[in-house]
Design an enzyme around this catalytic site. Structure first.
Site, PDB file in Angstrom:
ATOM      1  CG  PHE A 127     -47.585  35.247  13.150  1.00 22.34           C
ATOM      2  CD1 PHE A 127     -47.200  34.390  14.173  1.00 22.34           C
ATOM      3  CD2 PHE A 127     -48.819  35.875  13.233  1.00 22.34           C
ATOM      4  CE1 PHE A 127     -48.041  34.163  15.267  1.00 22.34           C
ATOM      5  CE2 PHE A 127     -49.658  35.650  14.329  1.00 22.34           C
ATOM      6  CZ  PHE A 127     -49.265  34.800  15.338  1.00 22.34           C
ATOM      7  CG  ASP A 199     -46.062  41.588  10.527  1.00 25.62           C
ATOM      8  OD1 ASP A 199     -45.778  42.309  11.508  1.00 25.62           O
ATOM      9  OD2 ASP A 199     -46.894  40.657  10.602  1.00 25.62           O
ATOM     10  CE1 TYR A 224     -49.602  40.996  20.869  1.00 25.40           C
ATOM     11  CE2 TYR A 224     -51.279  42.389  19.863  1.00 25.40           C
ATOM     12  CZ  TYR A 224     -50.594  41.201  19.911  1.00 25.40           C
ATOM     13  OH  TYR A 224     -50.886  40.211  19.013  1.00 25.40           O
ATOM     14  CE  LYS A 225     -46.215  40.149  18.603  1.00 27.45           C
ATOM     15  NZ  LYS A 225     -46.283  38.883  19.351  1.00 27.45           N
ATOM     16  NE  ARG A 373     -41.764  32.736  21.092  1.00 25.45           N
ATOM     17  CZ  ARG A 373     -42.700  33.546  20.612  1.00 25.45           C
ATOM     18  NH1 ARG A 373     -42.664  33.926  19.333  1.00 25.45           N
ATOM     19  NH2 ARG A 373     -43.676  33.989  21.373  1.00 25.45           N
TER      20      ARG A 373
END
Lengths: 414, 414
Positions: A127, A199, A224-225, A373
């Site tokens: 990322f 991560d 937040y995921k 996705r």
């Protein structure tokens, strides 16, 4: 969709041990939400807590709430709730700041421990913010003390040499959902004296993680995921207990001080995970995340993983059974064990398809240039939802609805 | 309290042009809140917005809210609301992270611009986290590239030499409320080629600030004190437009990228104030702050300053008129123009007095070893409240209530 009947799918929902967890969430009507890998849905208790913190704690008890409502303990409280979900014994996880900033803290900590090595190794497909944070540290330390090297996945293991100071990897790839073997890679790196940072942005809350067992050095992750902590929720940081007496992180804010309320002139870092705090904790958002994590109190990550695998396998089976969807090319690993909780497909009209799906109530996700996705969140998705989403996907592609889709989706936070 | 009558005080409330602003806040009953300099009281609209963001935006619109509810714009939206309150033209202020972290960004930016100087000058009495953050940067850059020197206030001006790279000051002292002359000090520093960072934590929202007019280089500040943004609210950062094309900050998170959603491998910083962003913005807290700032939409900082001066002068006058309070020693500057919006008094029983005051509904503040702090927030305090608080203070000291006070006040965020 010949070989999996609607009855079969309904049956799976009936016997699903996580089925009732869906009731803990407030979900929009007539929507199948396949983007919990970007922003988790809202646990009803999270909103109630937010309201309570605002209207009761802040409004009425004001400054005294730092003690009376234990605001000051929130970073540790939330950290200890996250710890068992990522395979960490107590006193190793704390909640604070953003994933990017926490990455900077552990990167700098790790580089300080590795005095004679300067290479940070990562994957080219990591990322971007992770790679950018290394660039930021390079700008401070100089190329000769810190420089980034990126390799492709197939050459990762051979790149683990004694020249590498720090290996920084994201466990689940944000695009393809590819899941790395944490135990193996950490072990191989350690054999070369490399410190390892994981991560967990796209894995924490989605699958079992065993940080302690894998002997991981540092980890960071996102609130937040899959933890459903709300948009831009605070992040977390893990530092192995065995390292805590030896590390030092450079964002030396007062909350990381051994005695923040002594207001001493010189910085004396806390000798535990608390030193990874910096400024004043964000009470409102951290309280919301704290309440959101309660959803996990009575489930285990293995249950979540099993349903996640079943949901994504169902999605693939339904897609493969539908002739109209033959132009969708799976770019995620085909083997379930090699994936996180999301699937990615290439399609030349991916952008329009994503727009059309959203208009029809299936919230999926587009990644440039041509990737669709779909994220699977076992706590609030039903098998029935997978059927619905593939039915609508079929309609969109068969009837070329994507040619008319208007939904404008320029900026989106992963 | 001979020479100021209760009638006179009531009259001041009647003619107060800011009187009706109090109605914009939700305040606890039977409480005089003199700690808005630590945590501002709650604007009712802030809680409503928090509720809306949670229950409507997050719950229903989920990931699409980044666009439909402009979450992605919040750092700039809030920054532009703060800008006029601190004397900044547009495109120079952005909301993000904590004050400590923003300080790190601007410190590193400033040091990079000053290639041949290594000294960061500050005051010994500065808020500790500010000094700690310099220590953190020193740990990364090395003593020879960055080292902190602190002086006392009376030797500040003579310490402004060509050896100084960066002058870092807090405009209003967190203990005494002493207000520095921003224009004069910035000018003197610039004459020596020194870059200047102002920490506005205890001044922003309390008094008129003229960053552009004073030719300030960098500033940071706090959302949760006089801006009433809620506990641990996001902070802000100011970088003068004239510097923005030349600076670079090291916390290179994806939100500071020129095109964050291009997911490019290499970092290309935004060429404006946006480069001071790092990770994903904290939407819930930032929305609450955004709504809180609406209270300032129809007032000007001069009005606020005038009432702040009047409230604190009234407090001093009432204290001085009361024989029982003669042991309270004012440690704030006596001249109104030299103070922010708070007063500090020394008293050997300061800790007990503070506890007793809180038990009796006057929320003041204690700072070790022997300081009582009273903060004055013109948007929601009445002249009547000042009278009440001095009356209760008199009772506490006269009747030695502080000997019995039990309220435990170990940890408190300034």
């Amino acid at each position: 969709m010949a070989h999996i009947s609607e009855e079969q799918i309904a049956q799976w929902d009936l016997i699903d041990p996580l089925a009732e967890k869906r009731e803990a969430f407030t979900l929009p009507a007539n929507t199948v939400y396949l983007d919990g890998n970007s922003l988790g849905a809202m646990p009803t208790a999270a909103a109630l807590r937010g309201k309570q913190v605002l209207e009761h704690q802040w409004a009425n008890d004001l400054i005294t709430s730092w003690n009376t409502h234990s605001w000051i303990d929130l970073p540790a409280t939330v950290g200890e709730k996250i710890a068992p979900l990522i395979g960490a014994a107590p006193e190793q996880v704390i909640c604070c700041d953003s994933t990017s900033i926490n990455l900077f803290k552990v990167l700098a900590s790790a580089m300080t421990l590795q005095k004679n090595r300067s290479q940070v190794l990562s994957l080219a497909g990591n990322f971007p913010t992770d790679l950018y944070m290394v660039e930021g540290l390079t700008a401070l330390l100089g190329e000769s003390h810190c420089h980034l090297k990126t390799v492709d996945e197939d050459t990762l293991e051979e790149a683990l040499t004694s020249e590498v100071a720090v290996l920084m990897l994201t466990q689940v790839d944000f695009r393809t959902g590819r899941l790395l073997d944490m135990q193996r890679v950490t072990h191989l790196a350690h054999k070369q004296g490399i410190l390892v940072i994981w991560d967990l942005a796209h894995s924490a809350g989605a699958l079992p993680i065993a940080l302690d067992e894998c002997d991981v050095d540092f980890a960071v992750g996102c609130g937040y995921k899959y933890f459903n902590g709300g948009p831009g929720a605070p992040a977390f940081v893990y530092v192995a207990k065995r390292l805590q007496a030896h590390v030092s992180q450079p964002l030396k804010g007062w909350m990381g001080h051994k005695q923040p309320f002594a207001f001493a002139q010189g910085y004396e870092q806390a000798d535990n995970i608390t030193q990874y705090l910096c400024g004043t904790p964000n009470v409102v958002s951290m309280s919301v995340l704290d309440a959101a994590l309660e959803v996990f109190a009575d489930v285990n990550m293995q249950q979540i993983r099993e349903k996640s695998e079943a949901l994504s396998e169902l999605f693939i089976a339904l897609v493969e059974a539908e002739v109209a969807l033959s132009d969708l090319v799976l770019v995620s690993p085909r083997a379930t064990k090699d994936r996180g909780s999301q699937l990615a497909f290439e399609h030349e009209h991916a952008h329009g398809i994503c727009q059309a799906l959203i208009e029809l109530g299936v919230i999926a996700d587009f990644r440039a240039p041509n990737i669709l996705r779909f994220g699977f969140t076992p706590l609030y998705l039903r098998y029935q939802d997978i059927l619905t989403s593939v039915q609508i996907l079929t309609q969109v592609i068969q009837q070329k609805v994507y040619l008319q889709a208007q939904y404008n989706k320029q900026n989106k936070v992963t």
